[in-house]
Design a protein around this motif. Structure first.
Motif, mmCIF file in Angstrom:
data_model
loop_
_atom_site.group_PDB
_atom_site.id
_atom_site.type_symbol
_atom_site.label_atom_id
_atom_site.label_comp_id
_atom_site.label_asym_id
_atom_site.label_seq_id
_atom_site.Cartn_x
_atom_site.Cartn_y
_atom_site.Cartn_z
ATOM 1 N N ALA A 176 -6.760 17.244 28.165
ATOM 2 C CA ALA A 176 -5.935 16.466 29.369
ATOM 3 C C ALA A 176 -6.444 15.250 29.764
ATOM 4 C CB ALA A 176 -6.531 17.593 30.634
ATOM 5 N N ARG A 177 -8.072 15.216 29.426
ATOM 6 C CA ARG A 177 -8.692 14.164 29.599
ATOM 7 C C ARG A 177 -7.388 12.347 28.726
ATOM 8 N NH1 ARG A 177 -14.651 13.796 30.798
ATOM 9 N NH2 ARG A 177 -14.631 14.080 28.340
ATOM 10 N N ASP A 178 -7.517 13.290 27.254
ATOM 11 C CA ASP A 178 -6.842 12.267 26.238
ATOM 12 C C ASP A 178 -5.625 11.752 27.509
ATOM 13 O OD1 ASP A 178 -8.909 12.024 24.936
ATOM 14 O OD2 ASP A 178 -7.851 13.805 23.655
ATOM 15 N N ILE A 179 -5.184 12.306 27.587
ATOM 16 C CA ILE A 179 -4.267 11.820 28.078
ATOM 17 C C ILE A 179 -3.999 11.504 29.471
ATOM 18 C CG2 ILE A 179 -1.881 13.126 29.639
ATOM 19 C CD1 ILE A 179 -2.006 15.572 27.833
ATOM 20 N N GLN A 180 -5.192 11.923 30.415
ATOM 21 C CA GLN A 180 -5.446 10.857 31.384
ATOM 22 C C GLN A 180 -6.153 9.309 31.194
ATOM 23 O OE1 GLN A 180 -3.717 12.856 33.745
ATOM 24 N NE2 GLN A 180 -5.089 11.487 34.886
ATOM 25 N N ASP A 181 -6.158 9.231 30.134
ATOM 26 C CA ASP A 181 -7.195 7.563 29.474
ATOM 27 C C ASP A 181 -5.516 7.268 29.101
ATOM 28 O OD1 ASP A 181 -9.956 8.183 29.822
ATOM 29 O OD2 ASP A 181 -9.908 9.125 27.260
ATOM 30 N N ALA A 182 -4.257 7.534 28.372
ATOM 31 C CA ALA A 182 -3.337 7.292 27.624
ATOM 32 C C ALA A 182 -2.578 6.379 29.339
ATOM 33 C CB ALA A 182 -2.515 8.038 26.606
ATOM 34 N N ARG A 183 -2.564 7.445 30.107
ATOM 35 C CA ARG A 183 -1.801 7.118 31.304
ATOM 36 C C ARG A 183 -2.489 6.005 32.015
ATOM 37 N NH1 ARG A 183 -0.112 13.014 33.771
ATOM 38 N NH2 ARG A 183 1.377 13.510 32.861
ATOM 39 N N ALA A 184 -3.952 5.615 32.339
ATOM 40 C CA ALA A 184 -4.544 4.886 33.296
ATOM 41 C C ALA A 184 -4.528 3.682 32.395
ATOM 42 C CB ALA A 184 -6.355 5.010 33.171
ATOM 43 N N CYS A 185 -4.622 3.691 30.832
ATOM 44 C CA CYS A 185 -4.153 2.134 30.066
ATOM 45 C C CYS A 185 -3.037 2.156 30.817
ATOM 46 C CB CYS A 185 -4.462 2.471 28.859
ATOM 47 S SG CYS A 185 -4.628 1.700 27.355
ATOM 48 N N GLU A 186 -2.056 2.854 30.106
ATOM 49 C CA GLU A 186 -0.807 2.262 30.297
ATOM 50 C C GLU A 186 -0.220 1.576 31.918
ATOM 51 O OE1 GLU A 186 4.015 3.653 30.186
ATOM 52 O OE2 GLU A 186 2.187 4.402 29.015
ATOM 53 N N PHE A 187 -1.452 2.355 33.172
ATOM 54 C CA PHE A 187 -1.015 1.333 34.097
ATOM 55 C C PHE A 187 -1.741 0.837 34.564
ATOM 56 C CE2 PHE A 187 -3.175 1.333 38.222
ATOM 57 C CZ PHE A 187 -2.027 1.255 39.356
ATOM 58 N N GLY A 188 -3.310 0.081 33.888
ATOM 59 C CA GLY A 188 -3.352 -0.775 33.399
ATOM 60 C C GLY A 188 -2.342 -2.039 33.343
ATOM 61 N N VAL A 189 -1.406 -2.125 31.800
ATOM 62 C CA VAL A 189 -1.096 -2.703 30.873
ATOM 63 C C VAL A 189 0.412 -3.085 31.948
ATOM 64 C CG1 VAL A 189 0.291 -2.849 29.068
ATOM 65 C CG2 VAL A 189 -2.219 -2.748 29.240
ATOM 66 N N ARG A 190 0.607 -2.533 32.795
ATOM 67 C CA ARG A 190 1.951 -2.221 33.409
ATOM 68 C C ARG A 190 1.212 -3.394 34.773
ATOM 69 N NH1 ARG A 190 6.695 0.002 33.057
ATOM 70 N NH2 ARG A 190 6.397 1.936 31.243
ATOM 71 N N ALA A 191 0.338 -2.952 35.580
ATOM 72 C CA ALA A 191 -0.524 -4.415 36.249
ATOM 73 C C ALA A 191 -0.647 -5.109 35.538
ATOM 74 C CB ALA A 191 -1.870 -4.074 36.843
ATOM 75 N N ILE A 193 0.525 -7.024 33.587
ATOM 76 C CA ILE A 193 2.457 -7.567 32.903
ATOM 77 C C ILE A 193 3.410 -8.038 34.095
ATOM 78 C CG2 ILE A 193 4.312 -7.125 32.432
ATOM 79 C CD1 ILE A 193 3.102 -5.023 30.002
ATOM 80 N N ARG A 194 3.034 -7.152 35.589
ATOM 81 C CA ARG A 194 3.392 -6.979 36.586
ATOM 82 C C ARG A 194 2.578 -8.716 37.040
ATOM 83 N NH1 ARG A 194 1.981 -3.424 39.436
ATOM 84 N NH2 ARG A 194 3.667 -2.114 38.595
ATOM 85 N N GLY A 195 1.748 -8.863 37.102
ATOM 86 C CA GLY A 195 0.999 -10.225 37.360
ATOM 87 C C GLY A 195 1.794 -11.639 36.769
ATOM 88 N N VAL A 196 1.585 -11.149 35.654
ATOM 89 C CA VAL A 196 2.219 -11.780 35.153
ATOM 90 C C VAL A 196 3.121 -12.795 35.262
ATOM 91 C CG1 VAL A 196 2.406 -13.370 32.190
ATOM 92 C CG2 VAL A 196 -0.140 -11.735 32.672
ATOM 93 N N LEU A 197 4.116 -11.322 35.075
ATOM 94 C CA LEU A 197 5.569 -12.097 35.667
ATOM 95 C C LEU A 197 6.243 -13.013 36.977
ATOM 96 C CD1 LEU A 197 7.901 -9.190 33.720
ATOM 97 C CD2 LEU A 197 7.084 -11.192 32.967
ATOM 98 N N ASP A 198 5.443 -12.403 37.870
ATOM 99 C CA ASP A 198 5.198 -13.137 39.387
ATOM 100 C C ASP A 198 4.582 -14.201 38.994
ATOM 101 O OD1 ASP A 198 5.888 -10.745 39.922
ATOM 102 O OD2 ASP A 198 4.715 -9.764 41.155
ATOM 103 N N GLU A 199 3.249 -14.691 38.093
ATOM 104 C CA GLU A 199 2.810 -15.920 38.393
ATOM 105 C C GLU A 199 3.957 -16.641 37.964
ATOM 106 O OE1 GLU A 199 0.122 -18.594 39.084
ATOM 107 O OE2 GLU A 199 0.468 -16.384 39.786
#
Length: 203
Positions: A176-191, A193-199
């Motif tokens: 379960a923690r491995d799944i959470q780690d993967a989700r956390a990493c993807e959340f950070g990556v999406r954040a 990317i969103r900042g890059v595109l906005d900038e």
């Protein structure tokens, strides 16, 4: 068995996986291969080149954004922000999964990125994707580096946790923690990317 670059890289990856970067010296590698240390330098110039080549082996080809016409240049077809986001997320996910397999893998990729970023397939693919999204080459370069460093930071933290757990009782629900780690990493990556595109849209 003849000493080849392929054999050197396979043995180095095995040492890295089993013992980590701290024990991956040219002397240790030569001992494992049963050759004199000097024999290695006919195939790799130094440890920096060894690590750069290891990074390429670890990552393999990165997922690329599809093209309507295979003959087109990577930069001639624009893609939407959604396509940029989903493609870079996929590239980041593939990089994370590849690097996680090796102890200190994040450090190896970081060294390769500093030594020769063009040798790091994930970086090159991400930069191309950002450029396809009509982001300037300079900003695409910065964006790709930022995303990849985000991934490497998460992987490094996961590896550190695994080291700590190795000397204590196993986690009750590591899956379960491995799944959470993967989700956390993807959340950070999406954040990121969103900042890059906005900038980029404000330039």
């Amino acid at each position: 068995m003849a000493l080849t670059r392929e054999r050197i890289l396979e043995t180095a990856l095995s040492l890295l996986s089993d013992y980590g970067l701290g024990d991956l010296s040219m002397r240790r590698l030569a001992t494992e291969l049963g050759v004199a240390p000097g024999a290695l330098y006919y195939h790799v110039r130094n440890k920096q080149e060894l690590l750069t080549r290891l990074a390429g082996r670890m990552l393999g080809p990165a997922p690329a954004v599809s093209r309507n016409d295979p003959g087109d240049s990577p930069h001639t077809q624009g893609i939407s922000e959604r396509e940029v986001t989903e493609t870079v997320v996929e590239q980041a996910r593939a990089a994370r999964e590849a690097v996680l397999r090796y102890q200190d893998g994040a450090d190896v990729i970081g060294i390769a990125l500093a030594a020769d970023q063009e040798s790091v397939s994930s970086f090159v693919a991400m930069r191309e994707t950002f450029e396809r999204g009509s982001i300037s080459p300079t900003h695409a370069d910065w964006a790709a580096r930022t995303v990849l460093h985000t991934v490497l930071g998460f992987v490094s933290t996961e590896h550190n946790r695994l080291r700590l757990e190795a000397s204590s009782a196993p986690a009750e629900d590591s899956g379960a923690r491995d799944i959470q780690d993967a989700r956390a990493c993807e959340f950070g990556v999406r954040a990121v990317i969103r900042g890059v595109l906005d900038e980029a849209s404000e330039q």
